[in-house]
Scaffold this motif. Structure first.
Motif, PDB file in Angstrom:
ATOM      1  N   GLU A 113       0.838  -1.199   0.000  1.00  0.00           N
ATOM      2  CA  GLU A 113       0.000   0.000   0.000  1.00  0.00           C
ATOM      3  C   GLU A 113       0.874   1.251   0.000  1.00  0.00           C
ATOM      4  OE1 GLU A 113      -4.195   1.518   1.963  1.00  0.00           O
ATOM      5  OE2 GLU A 113      -2.890   0.230   3.165  1.00  0.00           O
ATOM      6  N   GLY A 114       2.029   1.149   0.652  1.00  0.00           N
ATOM      7  CA  GLY A 114       2.973   2.264   0.599  1.00  0.00           C
ATOM      8  C   GLY A 114       3.422   2.538  -0.819  1.00  0.00           C
ATOM      9  N   HIS A 115       3.838   1.496  -1.537  1.00  0.00           N
ATOM     10  CA  HIS A 115       4.262   1.672  -2.930  1.00  0.00           C
ATOM     11  C   HIS A 115       3.108   2.174  -3.802  1.00  0.00           C
ATOM     12  CE1 HIS A 115       8.370   0.398  -2.938  1.00  0.00           C
ATOM     13  NE2 HIS A 115       8.109  -0.787  -2.383  1.00  0.00           N
ATOM     14  N   LEU A 116       1.898   1.745  -3.483  1.00  0.00           N
ATOM     15  CA  LEU A 116       0.733   2.131  -4.267  1.00  0.00           C
ATOM     16  C   LEU A 116       0.551   3.650  -4.274  1.00  0.00           C
ATOM     17  CD1 LEU A 116      -1.362   0.256  -5.710  1.00  0.00           C
ATOM     18  CD2 LEU A 116      -2.883   0.674  -3.788  1.00  0.00           C
ATOM     19  N   TRP A 117       0.877   4.286  -3.158  1.00  0.00           N
ATOM     20  CA  TRP A 117       0.680   5.735  -3.014  1.00  0.00           C
ATOM     21  C   TRP A 117       1.994   6.507  -3.014  1.00  0.00           C
ATOM     22  CZ3 TRP A 117      -4.121   7.641  -3.415  1.00  0.00           C
ATOM     23  CH2 TRP A 117      -5.196   6.764  -3.177  1.00  0.00           C
ATOM     24  N   SER A 118       3.078   5.901  -3.505  1.00  0.00           N
ATOM     25  CA  SER A 118       4.385   6.556  -3.422  1.00  0.00           C
ATOM     26  C   SER A 118       4.454   7.859  -4.199  1.00  0.00           C
ATOM     27  CB  SER A 118       5.496   5.599  -3.879  1.00  0.00           C
ATOM     28  OG  SER A 118       5.231   5.091  -5.168  1.00  0.00           O
ATOM     29  N   ALA A 119       3.695   7.972  -5.285  1.00  0.00           N
ATOM     30  CA  ALA A 119       3.685   9.238  -6.031  1.00  0.00           C
ATOM     31  C   ALA A 119       3.024  10.340  -5.213  1.00  0.00           C
ATOM     32  CB  ALA A 119       2.963   9.072  -7.362  1.00  0.00           C
ATOM     33  N   ALA A 120       2.075   9.963  -4.353  1.00  0.00           N
ATOM     34  CA  ALA A 120       1.358  10.958  -3.540  1.00  0.00           C
ATOM     35  C   ALA A 120       2.259  11.565  -2.475  1.00  0.00           C
ATOM     36  CB  ALA A 120       0.129  10.316  -2.888  1.00  0.00           C
ATOM     37  N   VAL A 121       3.319  10.868  -2.101  1.00  0.00           N
ATOM     38  CA  VAL A 121       4.252  11.397  -1.103  1.00  0.00           C
ATOM     39  C   VAL A 121       4.862  12.711  -1.586  1.00  0.00           C
ATOM     40  CG1 VAL A 121       6.361  10.941   0.201  1.00  0.00           C
ATOM     41  CG2 VAL A 121       4.757   9.080  -0.256  1.00  0.00           C
ATOM     42  N   ALA A 122       5.047  12.807  -2.895  1.00  0.00           N
ATOM     43  CA  ALA A 122       5.616  14.022  -3.495  1.00  0.00           C
ATOM     44  C   ALA A 122       4.519  15.016  -3.875  1.00  0.00           C
ATOM     45  CB  ALA A 122       6.435  13.662  -4.720  1.00  0.00           C
ATOM     46  N   ALA A 123       3.381  14.934  -3.175  1.00  0.00           N
ATOM     47  CA  ALA A 123       2.255  15.851  -3.379  1.00  0.00           C
ATOM     48  C   ALA A 123       1.645  15.740  -4.761  1.00  0.00           C
ATOM     49  CB  ALA A 123       2.683  17.297  -3.103  1.00  0.00           C
ATOM     50  N   GLU A 124       1.740  14.547  -5.362  1.00  0.00           N
ATOM     51  CA  GLU A 124       1.113  14.285  -6.650  1.00  0.00           C
ATOM     52  C   GLU A 124      -0.299  13.750  -6.411  1.00  0.00           C
ATOM     53  OE1 GLU A 124       1.909  14.689  -9.757  1.00  0.00           O
ATOM     54  OE2 GLU A 124       4.064  14.847  -9.947  1.00  0.00           O
ATOM     55  N   GLU A 125      -1.299  14.581  -6.594  1.00  0.00           N
ATOM     56  CA  GLU A 125      -2.674  14.128  -6.399  1.00  0.00           C
ATOM     57  C   GLU A 125      -3.005  13.061  -7.437  1.00  0.00           C
ATOM     58  OE1 GLU A 125      -7.270  15.857  -6.404  1.00  0.00           O
ATOM     59  OE2 GLU A 125      -5.570  17.228  -6.534  1.00  0.00           O
ATOM     60  N   LEU A 126      -3.690  12.026  -7.008  1.00  0.00           N
ATOM     61  CA  LEU A 126      -3.990  10.894  -7.877  1.00  0.00           C
ATOM     62  C   LEU A 126      -5.467  10.905  -8.250  1.00  0.00           C
ATOM     63  CD1 LEU A 126      -2.682   8.350  -9.123  1.00  0.00           C
ATOM     64  CD2 LEU A 126      -3.463   7.085  -7.106  1.00  0.00           C
ATOM     65  N   PRO A 127      -5.794  11.320  -9.499  1.00  0.00           N
ATOM     66  CA  PRO A 127      -7.198  11.295  -9.925  1.00  0.00           C
ATOM     67  C   PRO A 127      -7.729   9.856  -9.925  1.00  0.00           C
ATOM     68  CG  PRO A 127      -5.871  12.648 -11.413  1.00  0.00           C
ATOM     69  CD  PRO A 127      -4.918  11.898 -10.542  1.00  0.00           C
ATOM     70  N   LEU A 128      -8.931   9.683  -9.402  1.00  0.00           N
ATOM     71  CA  LEU A 128      -9.518   8.350  -9.261  1.00  0.00           C
ATOM     72  C   LEU A 128     -10.741   8.182 -10.152  1.00  0.00           C
ATOM     73  CD1 LEU A 128      -9.286   8.093  -5.369  1.00  0.00           C
ATOM     74  CD2 LEU A 128      -7.727   7.106  -7.051  1.00  0.00           C
ATOM     75  N   PRO A 129     -10.995   6.925 -10.573  1.00  0.00           N
ATOM     76  CA  PRO A 129     -10.238   5.710 -10.289  1.00  0.00           C
ATOM     77  C   PRO A 129      -8.902   5.689 -11.032  1.00  0.00           C
ATOM     78  CG  PRO A 129     -11.966   5.224 -11.871  1.00  0.00           C
ATOM     79  CD  PRO A 129     -12.185   6.648 -11.427  1.00  0.00           C
ATOM     80  N   ALA A 130      -7.940   4.978 -10.447  1.00  0.00           N
ATOM     81  CA  ALA A 130      -6.598   4.915 -11.022  1.00  0.00           C
ATOM     82  C   ALA A 130      -6.186   3.465 -11.247  1.00  0.00           C
ATOM     83  CB  ALA A 130      -5.591   5.599 -10.095  1.00  0.00           C
TER      84      ALA A 130
END
Length: 337
Positions: A113-130
């Motif tokens: 789950e950490g890897h799943l959201w790793s882009a979000a750590v850099a403040a990259e909002e993830l449009p959903l569904p992804a």
């Protein structure tokens, strides 16, 4: 109110500690156990002992760099699986002990789950569904993300992970473990059409298989060594890398065609591969979806992604009892849909 979390990651051969407050990363430190290169892979008992030796000092350094005191923490988090059981126990036990000692909440985090959201750590909002592609030495999976904690497994490797194939073939080419980065550098000097490596077909179109490719590359290496030709390694590395990435992209394209997505994201150690990143850009453009890839420092194992997930779990009141065990086979999504 923003919560401040110290997170520990110790699932394999990186000891990592991070501190996050809300969405702001205050500190992120990683200590890589380079000694495993001597054995061509991770030695589990040695990994556990090195985590034990490194973790406390790394945590104190992270707190110092974050500019806070231990008492300022609202919670302590740790990876509880999947991974090497001994390594997991070191990090999870430390996290639980620190939480008890400080009288703070404990949050167990799934490494995937950490890897799943790793882009979000850099403040990259993830449009959903992804659509998420997780690619590492231990996992190769396609996952649909409908929201935080809402995941569906679409496909997974039936045998070897893509990162494992990179390491094994890299080893045959004389590259020390982990081999992915150096194999890609070697490939950059080669002709990726010099050798033909087939892309595996699977019964379920979104599954992966790399054991056949690994075996084919192994046979070709032996053939070339016996040929007396000294100028084949870069070409073979390039051809092998192309075959690995082609399979990943084929599955991504199939998934994006079959359903509606707003974004495509990438996670795991193989996410650092430049060919894969560039090919995913083309796929995202072709299917008119946003692409979110993590910065290189968040592709390999790190605690920043664990801290980010822990903070979101606290916001959703998803806390864990101290009896929650470390699980080396912990799944993110139990079944393929």
């Amino acid at each position: 109110m923003a919560v401040t979390v110290l997170a520990v990651e110790s699932s394999c051969d990186e000891t990592a500690v991070a501190v996050i407050s809300g969405n702001k990363l205050l500190a992120s430190l990683v200590s890589t156990q380079e000694v495993h290169s001597l054995w061509g892979g991770v030695v589990p008992e040695l990994a556990s002992r090195l985590h034990q030796r490194t973790l406390t000092s790394l945590a104190h350094e992270a707190i110092a760099r974050a500019g806070i005191q231990l008492t300022d923490l609202d919670a302590v988090a740790a990876t509880v699986g999947p991974g090497l059981i001994g390594a997991l126990l070191v990090g999870a036990s430390y996290g639980k002990g620190l939480a008890v000692g400080l009288g703070k909440q404990f949050v167990g985090v799934n490494h995937l789950e950490g890897h799943l959201w790793s882009a979000a750590v850099a403040a990259e909002e993830l449009p959903l569904p992804a659509l998420a592609l997780l690619v590492s030495g231990g996992h190769t999976e396609l996952i649909r993300i409908n929201g935080f904690g809402e995941y569906a497994l679409l496909g997974a490797t039936l045998d070897d992970a893509a990162g494992e194939a990179f390491d094994k073939v890299g080893g045959l080419l004389g590259i020390t473990y982990p081999a992915g980065e150096e194999l890609s550098k070697l490939a950059s000097r080669g002709n990726d059409r010099a050798f033909h490596f087939a892309v595996a077909r699977t019964q379920t179109p979104l599954d992966f298989s790399y054991s056949g490719l690994k075996s084919a590359a192994s046979r070709e290496v032996e053939k070339q060594k016996q040929s007396g030709n000294d100028n084949w390694a870069a070409d073979l590395a390039a051809s092998f890398q192309r075959a690995v990435v082609r399979q990943l992209i084929q599955r991504v394209d199939t998934a994006l065609t079959a359903d509606d997505y707003k974004s495509l994201t990438l996670g795991g150690g193989v996410a650092a591969n430049q060919l894969l990143r560039s090919e995913l850009e083309k796929s995202a453009m072709k299917h008119n979806v946003s692409l979110r890839v993590p910065p290189l420092q968040y592709c390999t194992d790190n605690a920043a992604m664990i801290a980010w997930v822990a903070a979101r779990k606290i916001e959703c009141n998803q806390l864990d009892p101290l009896t929650n065990p470390a699980n080396p086979n912990l799944s993110l999504v139990p079944e393929i849909v």
